[in-house]
Enzyme design. Structure first.
Site, PDB file in Angstrom:
ATOM      1  N   TYR A  13      32.798   7.273  89.441  1.00 52.21           N
ATOM      2  CA  TYR A  13      32.205   6.845  90.710  1.00 52.21           C
ATOM      3  C   TYR A  13      31.107   7.817  91.145  1.00 52.21           C
ATOM      4  O   TYR A  13      31.373   8.974  91.491  1.00 52.21           O
ATOM      5  CB  TYR A  13      33.276   6.732  91.803  1.00 52.21           C
ATOM      6  CG  TYR A  13      34.351   5.725  91.467  1.00 52.21           C
ATOM      7  CD1 TYR A  13      34.080   4.613  90.668  1.00 52.21           C
ATOM      8  CD2 TYR A  13      35.645   5.871  91.929  1.00 52.21           C
ATOM      9  CE1 TYR A  13      35.055   3.689  90.345  1.00 52.21           C
ATOM     10  CE2 TYR A  13      36.636   4.947  91.614  1.00 52.21           C
ATOM     11  CZ  TYR A  13      36.325   3.864  90.813  1.00 52.21           C
ATOM     12  OH  TYR A  13      37.307   2.948  90.497  1.00 52.21           O
ATOM     13  N   HIS A  66      40.760   4.328  82.580  1.00 51.37           N
ATOM     14  CA  HIS A  66      39.845   3.542  83.408  1.00 51.37           C
ATOM     15  C   HIS A  66      39.202   2.373  82.650  1.00 51.37           C
ATOM     16  O   HIS A  66      38.528   2.577  81.656  1.00 51.37           O
ATOM     17  CB  HIS A  66      38.744   4.498  83.911  1.00 51.37           C
ATOM     18  CG  HIS A  66      37.962   4.000  85.075  1.00 51.37           C
ATOM     19  ND1 HIS A  66      37.098   4.799  85.779  1.00 51.37           N
ATOM     20  CD2 HIS A  66      37.901   2.780  85.686  1.00 51.37           C
ATOM     21  CE1 HIS A  66      36.539   4.109  86.749  1.00 51.37           C
ATOM     22  NE2 HIS A  66      37.006   2.869  86.704  1.00 51.37           N
TER      23      HIS A  66
HETATM   24  N1  LIG Z   1      38.538  -0.381  87.411  1.00 50.84           N
HETATM   25  C1  LIG Z   1      39.029   0.278  88.439  1.00 50.84           C
HETATM   26  O1  LIG Z   1      39.815   1.178  88.275  1.00 50.84           O
HETATM   27  C2  LIG Z   1      38.565  -0.086  89.818  1.00 50.84           C
HETATM   28  C3  LIG Z   1      37.600  -1.069  90.002  1.00 50.84           C
HETATM   29  C4  LIG Z   1      37.210  -1.373  91.295  1.00 50.84           C
HETATM   30  C5  LIG Z   1      37.752  -0.667  92.370  1.00 50.84           C
HETATM   31  N2  LIG Z   1      38.661   0.322  92.147  1.00 50.84           N
HETATM   32  C6  LIG Z   1      39.214   1.114  93.295  1.00 50.84           C
HETATM   33  O2  LIG Z   1      39.376   0.272  94.399  1.00 50.84           O
HETATM   34  C7  LIG Z   1      38.570   0.734  95.484  1.00 50.84           C
HETATM   35  C8  LIG Z   1      38.083  -0.434  96.291  1.00 50.84           C
HETATM   36  O3  LIG Z   1      37.082  -1.144  95.590  1.00 50.84           O
HETATM   37  P1  LIG Z   1      35.567  -1.170  96.079  1.00 50.84           P
HETATM   38  O4  LIG Z   1      35.331  -0.040  97.017  1.00 50.84           O
HETATM   39  O5  LIG Z   1      34.726  -1.226  94.873  1.00 50.84           O
HETATM   40  O6  LIG Z   1      35.453  -2.599  96.744  1.00 50.84           O
HETATM   41  P2  LIG Z   1      36.027  -3.260  98.073  1.00 50.84           P
HETATM   42  O7  LIG Z   1      37.107  -2.439  98.645  1.00 50.84           O
HETATM   43  O8  LIG Z   1      36.345  -4.661  97.736  1.00 50.84           O
HETATM   44  O9  LIG Z   1      34.748  -3.259  99.005  1.00 50.84           O
HETATM   45  C9  LIG Z   1      34.166  -2.073  99.469  1.00 50.84           C
HETATM   46  C10 LIG Z   1      32.986  -2.436 100.323  1.00 50.84           C
HETATM   47  O10 LIG Z   1      33.464  -3.144 101.462  1.00 50.84           O
HETATM   48  C11 LIG Z   1      33.002  -2.501 102.648  1.00 50.84           C
HETATM   49  N3  LIG Z   1      34.020  -2.618 103.675  1.00 50.84           N
HETATM   50  C12 LIG Z   1      35.249  -2.050 103.728  1.00 50.84           C
HETATM   51  N4  LIG Z   1      35.877  -2.416 104.854  1.00 50.84           N
HETATM   52  C13 LIG Z   1      35.031  -3.214 105.545  1.00 50.84           C
HETATM   53  C14 LIG Z   1      35.103  -3.880 106.792  1.00 50.84           C
HETATM   54  N5  LIG Z   1      36.190  -3.831 107.559  1.00 50.84           N
HETATM   55  N6  LIG Z   1      34.031  -4.607 107.190  1.00 50.84           N
HETATM   56  C15 LIG Z   1      32.923  -4.694 106.420  1.00 50.84           C
HETATM   57  N7  LIG Z   1      32.792  -4.091 105.222  1.00 50.84           N
HETATM   58  C16 LIG Z   1      33.839  -3.345 104.793  1.00 50.84           C
HETATM   59  C17 LIG Z   1      32.735  -1.073 102.275  1.00 50.84           C
HETATM   60  O11 LIG Z   1      31.767  -0.578 103.158  1.00 50.84           O
HETATM   61  P3  LIG Z   1      31.647   0.964 103.604  1.00 50.84           P
HETATM   62  O12 LIG Z   1      31.713   1.785 102.338  1.00 50.84           O
HETATM   63  O13 LIG Z   1      30.336   0.978 104.287  1.00 50.84           O
HETATM   64  O14 LIG Z   1      32.799   1.287 104.523  1.00 50.84           O
HETATM   65  C18 LIG Z   1      32.228  -1.230 100.839  1.00 50.84           C
HETATM   66  O15 LIG Z   1      30.847  -1.577 100.868  1.00 50.84           O
HETATM   67  C19 LIG Z   1      37.485   1.590  94.819  1.00 50.84           C
HETATM   68  O16 LIG Z   1      36.918   2.486  95.743  1.00 50.84           O
HETATM   69  C20 LIG Z   1      38.267   2.240  93.721  1.00 50.84           C
HETATM   70  O17 LIG Z   1      39.012   3.315  94.250  1.00 50.84           O
HETATM   71  C21 LIG Z   1      39.097   0.605  90.897  1.00 50.84           C
END
Ligand SMILES: NC(=O)c1ccc[n+]([C@@H]2O[C@H](COP(=O)([O-])OP(=O)(O)OC[C@H]3O[C@@H](n4cnc5c(N)ncnc54)[C@H](OP(=O)(O)O)[C@@H]3O)[C@@H](O)[C@H]2O)c1
Length: 316
Positions: free
Chosen positions: A56, A120
């Site tokens: 990340y 990962h």
């Molecule tokens: N392969 C893997 O291992 C894998 C893949 C994907 C994700 N992950 C893990 O899962 C986590 C979550 O996934 P993600 O961050 O990619 O996607 P997500 O949680 O689906 O979406 C994150 C996005 O949504 C926004 N957001 C969060 N809460 C919100 C709200 N209440 N209103 C409006 N927008 C909101 C965030 O904005 P802001 O940042 O501006 O708050 C960010 O832009 C990752 O950080 C990672 O730790 C793991």
């Protein structure tokens, strides 16, 4: 914040977890001050599970998280990071890379011990190397007490389920597969949960898809999926609610019944964190849910493995 156990004898973790991808500037630039604020707000709210990865922001997320956690008692958080993915198209599941990656992560994060170390995005790496090198290395590290649990992460549910059942891992993190738009993780999570594997649902907002702002330009979904999500956002707005809020209500409130231990959400703003905590307990308005589900019905369960998209990256 309600807590659940990782597996049969693991640590208790909050049902809402802080996802660290945002801290690496994956969605927009995030300053150290913003990272400090959101991590402190999460801990204050009772969120004790934090997920991050060297990938990340190409180590930036781990560095920012490590700085934000400085001085926080180690027993206050359960930390998950990853090995094996080091770039958009770079995987290495060798023993040597796994050991080096763990050492580098520990230094960036300022900790000696990683609670859950995950391989990962396993569907993209060399499977033989994963099975013969990375996973045995993680077993050695667990035996030595350097890590607490062994996990795998990815998008391809059949690969995750296959490896989880044959390799006896402790945790599985799947992303973008349990949300208002795609619910394919549910059956897999229930089966794995029954065999003692803890399942985490990452990206319940579909990596920005289910927000009023819409997905980032690198999002791998198909334009028809983006269009349906935009329509869902318009319907929510007309009903006086925000699509992200409804998406979080749905994912958080139906997680336990579907075998999901914790929902991992990317948040770089305390205001989003506050809203997401509210979504845990605010009942879903059935009329809103009906309107959103109708907008998303044509693309339900159509991930980019089913309907390849046009985003700039292969996946996250
Ligand atoms: N392969 C893997 O291992 C894998 C893949 C994907 C994700 N992950 C893990 O899962 C986590 C979550 O996934 P993600 O961050 O990619 O996607 P997500 O949680 O689906 O979406 C994150 C996005 O949504 C926004 N957001 C969060 N809460 C919100 C709200 N209440 N209103 C409006 N927008 C909101 C965030 O904005 P802001 O940042 O501006 O708050 C960010 O832009 C990752 O950080 C990672 O730790 C793991």
């Amino acid at each position: 914040m309600h807590k659940t156990r990782i597996g049969r004898d693991g640590p208790n973790v909050s049902v809402l977890a802080l996802g660290g991808a945002s801290l690496g500037g994956v969605y927009q630039d995030v300053s150290q001050g913003e990272a400090d604020a959101v991590v402190q707000a999460a801990l204050d709210a009772g969120i004790n599970l934090i997920d991050v990865a060297p990938y990340y922001g190409l180590t930036r997320a781990e560095t920012a998280l490590g700085a934000a956690l400085k001085g926080v008692p180690r027993s206050d958080f359960v930390l998950m990071t990853k090995v094996g993915r080091y770039g958009d198209k770079t995987w290495n599941f060798s023993r040597e890379a796994t050991l080096r990656s763990l050492d580098e992560s520990r230094a960036r994060l300022g900790v000696d011990y990683i609670d859950v170390l995950q391989c990962h995005d396993i569907e993209h790496g060399d499977r033989r190397q994963l099975i013969e090198e990375a996973l045995p290395t993680l077993r050695d590290l667990k035996g030595q007490g350097a890590i607490g649990r062994i996990g795998i992460t990815g998008y391809d549910l059949s690969v995750l389920e296959d490896v989880a059942t044959t390799e006896q891992v402790d945790t599985v993190m799947a992303y973008c597969t349990y949300s208002l738009q795609d619910r394919r993780l549910a059956g897999v999570a229930q089966r794995l949960g029954r065999s003692g594997v803890a399942v985490f649902n990452a990206s319940p907002l579909g990596m920005g898809l289910l927000t009023s702002k819409g997905p980032p330009d690198w999002h791998p979904g198909h334009p028809s999926v983006w269009a349906a999500a935009a329509e869902a956002a318009r319907r929510c707005e007309a009903l006086g609610v925000d699509l992200s809020f409804v998406a979080l209500q749905f994912a958080l409130q139906t997680a336990a019944a579907n075998g999901i231990v914790s929902t991992v959400v990317g948040m770089s703003k305390p205001s989003n964190l506050d809203r997401n905590i509210e979504a845990l307990t605010t009942p879903i308005d059935p009329a809103v849910l009906t309107a959103v589900e109708a907008a998303l019905a044509p693309v339900r369960d159509k991930g980019w493995d089913v309907l390849p998209g046009g985003g700039g990256k292969a996946g996250k």
